[in-house]
Design a protein around this motif. Sequence first.
Motif, PDB file in Angstrom:
ATOM      1  N   ASN A  33       0.868  -1.188   0.000  1.00  0.00           N
ATOM      2  CA  ASN A  33       0.000   0.000   0.000  1.00  0.00           C
ATOM      3  C   ASN A  33       0.897   1.228   0.000  1.00  0.00           C
ATOM      4  O   ASN A  33       1.488   1.581   1.011  1.00  0.00           O
ATOM      5  N   GLN A  83      -4.620  10.387  -7.515  1.00  0.00           N
ATOM      6  CA  GLN A  83      -5.912  10.742  -6.912  1.00  0.00           C
ATOM      7  C   GLN A  83      -6.012  12.231  -6.609  1.00  0.00           C
ATOM      8  O   GLN A  83      -5.123  12.802  -5.977  1.00  0.00           O
ATOM      9  N   PRO A 126     -16.916   1.286  -3.263  1.00  0.00           N
ATOM     10  CA  PRO A 126     -17.893   1.975  -2.398  1.00  0.00           C
ATOM     11  C   PRO A 126     -18.229   3.361  -2.976  1.00  0.00           C
ATOM     12  O   PRO A 126     -17.315   4.111  -3.328  1.00  0.00           O
ATOM     13  N   ALA A 155     -16.475   6.369  -1.971  1.00  0.00           N
ATOM     14  CA  ALA A 155     -15.037   6.442  -2.264  1.00  0.00           C
ATOM     15  C   ALA A 155     -14.768   7.060  -3.628  1.00  0.00           C
ATOM     16  O   ALA A 155     -13.663   7.544  -3.898  1.00  0.00           O
ATOM     17  N   PHE A 189     -11.207   9.139  -6.493  1.00  0.00           N
ATOM     18  CA  PHE A 189     -10.519   8.512  -7.622  1.00  0.00           C
ATOM     19  C   PHE A 189     -10.678   9.373  -8.872  1.00  0.00           C
ATOM     20  O   PHE A 189     -11.668  10.079  -9.039  1.00  0.00           O
ATOM     21  N   ARG A 215      -9.404  -6.936 -10.566  1.00  0.00           N
ATOM     22  CA  ARG A 215      -9.263  -8.102  -9.698  1.00  0.00           C
ATOM     23  C   ARG A 215      -8.767  -9.243 -10.595  1.00  0.00           C
ATOM     24  O   ARG A 215      -9.407  -9.533 -11.609  1.00  0.00           O
ATOM     25  N   TYR A 220      -9.237  13.835   2.102  1.00  0.00           N
ATOM     26  CA  TYR A 220      -8.840  12.530   1.539  1.00  0.00           C
ATOM     27  C   TYR A 220      -8.237  11.643   2.634  1.00  0.00           C
ATOM     28  O   TYR A 220      -8.618  10.480   2.803  1.00  0.00           O
ATOM     29  N   LEU A 263      -5.312  -5.815   9.915  1.00  0.00           N
ATOM     30  CA  LEU A 263      -4.193  -5.335  10.750  1.00  0.00           C
ATOM     31  C   LEU A 263      -4.486  -5.557  12.237  1.00  0.00           C
ATOM     32  O   LEU A 263      -3.605  -5.964  12.996  1.00  0.00           O
TER      33      LEU A 263
HETATM   34  N1  DBV Z   1      -5.617  -0.656   1.896  1.00  0.00           N
HETATM   35  C1  DBV Z   1      -5.107   0.446   2.558  1.00  0.00           C
HETATM   36  C2  DBV Z   1      -3.984   0.041   3.409  1.00  0.00           C
HETATM   37  C3  DBV Z   1      -3.821  -1.322   3.245  1.00  0.00           C
HETATM   38  C4  DBV Z   1      -4.863  -1.749   2.294  1.00  0.00           C
HETATM   39  C5  DBV Z   1      -3.198   1.004   4.225  1.00  0.00           C
HETATM   40  C6  DBV Z   1      -1.951  -1.955   4.720  1.00  0.00           C
HETATM   41  O1  DBV Z   1      -5.523   1.593   2.431  1.00  0.00           O
HETATM   42  C7  DBV Z   1      -5.076  -3.056   1.903  1.00  0.00           C
HETATM   43  C8  DBV Z   1      -2.874  -2.243   3.871  1.00  0.00           C
HETATM   44  N2  DBV Z   1      -7.070  -2.766   0.450  1.00  0.00           N
HETATM   45  C9  DBV Z   1      -6.309  -3.478   1.336  1.00  0.00           C
HETATM   46  C10 DBV Z   1      -6.877  -4.756   1.563  1.00  0.00           C
HETATM   47  C11 DBV Z   1      -8.037  -4.795   0.816  1.00  0.00           C
HETATM   48  C12 DBV Z   1      -8.167  -3.545   0.139  1.00  0.00           C
HETATM   49  C13 DBV Z   1      -9.279  -3.244  -0.681  1.00  0.00           C
HETATM   50  C14 DBV Z   1      -6.313  -5.826   2.465  1.00  0.00           C
HETATM   51  C15 DBV Z   1      -8.948  -5.957   0.631  1.00  0.00           C
HETATM   52  C16 DBV Z   1     -10.031  -6.015   1.608  1.00  0.00           C
HETATM   53  C17 DBV Z   1     -10.794  -7.303   1.395  1.00  0.00           C
HETATM   54  O2  DBV Z   1     -11.232  -7.591   0.261  1.00  0.00           O
HETATM   55  O3  DBV Z   1     -10.894  -8.025   2.382  1.00  0.00           O
HETATM   56  C18 DBV Z   1      -8.197   1.092  -2.912  1.00  0.00           C
HETATM   57  N3  DBV Z   1      -8.443  -1.082  -1.599  1.00  0.00           N
HETATM   58  C19 DBV Z   1      -9.375  -2.070  -1.434  1.00  0.00           C
HETATM   59  C20 DBV Z   1     -10.521  -1.751  -2.228  1.00  0.00           C
HETATM   60  C21 DBV Z   1     -10.260  -0.526  -2.852  1.00  0.00           C
HETATM   61  C22 DBV Z   1      -8.948  -0.142  -2.449  1.00  0.00           C
HETATM   62  C23 DBV Z   1     -11.150   0.274  -3.762  1.00  0.00           C
HETATM   63  C24 DBV Z   1     -11.736  -2.619  -2.406  1.00  0.00           C
HETATM   64  C25 DBV Z   1     -12.919  -2.097  -1.698  1.00  0.00           C
HETATM   65  C26 DBV Z   1     -12.764  -2.288  -0.256  1.00  0.00           C
HETATM   66  O4  DBV Z   1     -12.531  -3.442   0.145  1.00  0.00           O
HETATM   67  O5  DBV Z   1     -12.976  -1.274   0.416  1.00  0.00           O
HETATM   68  N4  DBV Z   1      -7.385   3.237  -2.264  1.00  0.00           N
HETATM   69  C27 DBV Z   1      -8.015   2.038  -1.753  1.00  0.00           C
HETATM   70  C28 DBV Z   1      -9.250   2.603  -1.189  1.00  0.00           C
HETATM   71  C29 DBV Z   1      -9.277   3.990  -1.317  1.00  0.00           C
HETATM   72  C30 DBV Z   1      -8.115   4.359  -1.991  1.00  0.00           C
HETATM   73  C31 DBV Z   1     -10.224   1.819  -0.472  1.00  0.00           C
HETATM   74  C32 DBV Z   1     -10.278   4.892  -0.823  1.00  0.00           C
HETATM   75  C33 DBV Z   1     -10.345   6.190  -1.192  1.00  0.00           C
HETATM   76  O6  DBV Z   1      -7.816   5.480  -2.252  1.00  0.00           O
END
Ligand code: DBV
Length: 258
Positions: free
Chosen positions: A90, A122, A157, A160, A164, A172, A223, A237
């Motif tokens: 991340n 973003q 979501p 969210a 973006f 995926r 943000y 975590l």
């Molecule tokens: N996401 C984080 C941090 C992570 C991390 C700090 C240290 O912000 C991991 C780890 N992201 C992480 C994990 C999942 C996601 C999912 C483990 C999977 C959760 C699961 O399926 O169990 C982009 N990350 C996601 C998703 C998106 C993003 C869209 C899928 C939707 C979700 O599960 O919420 N980047 C991420 C995000 C935003 C962004 C949510 C929001 C503005 O900018």
Amino acid sequence: MQSKRNNSLDPVSISNWRWADFLDKTIKKFSILEPSPYPMKNDFLFRESFFGSSSNPKKVTLETWALKTEKIRQARCACLQAGEMTSVMNLVISPSNNYDLPFFGADFVSLPNGHLIALDLQPALKDDTNHTQHVWTKLNPIHLNWQSKLPLGGDIPAEARQYFSPAFLWSRLPLGEEGDKLITQVIKPAFAEYLNCFLDLVRDAKMISKERSFQLLKGQKKYMQYRAIKDPARGMLKGFFGNIWTENYINNILFDLQ
Ligand code: DBV
């Protein structure tokens, strides 16, 4: 096990961590920008724990790489490997609000059910064309090229979406050979092009007025607050490292501009 890391620029070395090449690429690109370490307690530089059954405990390792430069308030990467299957990178790069720049966000997540890929520049002020136009003009053709080679990521979501850009690379991927091939042949070159595009914007960015920097700061804080509240990794975590450490990590390291 004792960490060998004393500051946030010390190399990350997690065995079998799938995303190592991507972090190496980022480190190389930043090496010419005279980076300095980002202040961080050892407890967040390196963390290790065990999970699963006591008869067959699995190890989870998390390391945080980070830096700051003249135009970058914070670039940080949460690097996590849990057992064989769960591998997370991340990476969020937050510009100083003295420059009219977007965030760089990469969320690469391998889980037992597949790979999640989220990559974007973003916007801090999505509805402000002075903030977005010059970025999207460059990024949209890059996005079109690579997104067309990937399966879609599905819904995100609704709340969210404002964080973006239209060039959000979202997918995926299946585990196994097909996923590995797409990561090597599509995600890797796409990441390089998104990062180059971002660093070109940083190179060309000029200092902005106090009023404008105040507007940028407001957008950046919104943000960061959203991401800290809605971090999809919070549950994971907490399971590995506990509530207190996790809230500290999310609010004081990962999304520390609130
Ligand atoms: N996401 C984080 C941090 C992570 C991390 C700090 C240290 O912000 C991991 C780890 N992201 C992480 C994990 C999942 C996601 C999912 C483990 C999977 C959760 C699961 O399926 O169990 C982009 N990350 C996601 C998703 C998106 C993003 C869209 C899928 C939707 C979700 O599960 O919420 N980047 C991420 C995000 C935003 C962004 C949510 C929001 C503005 O900018």
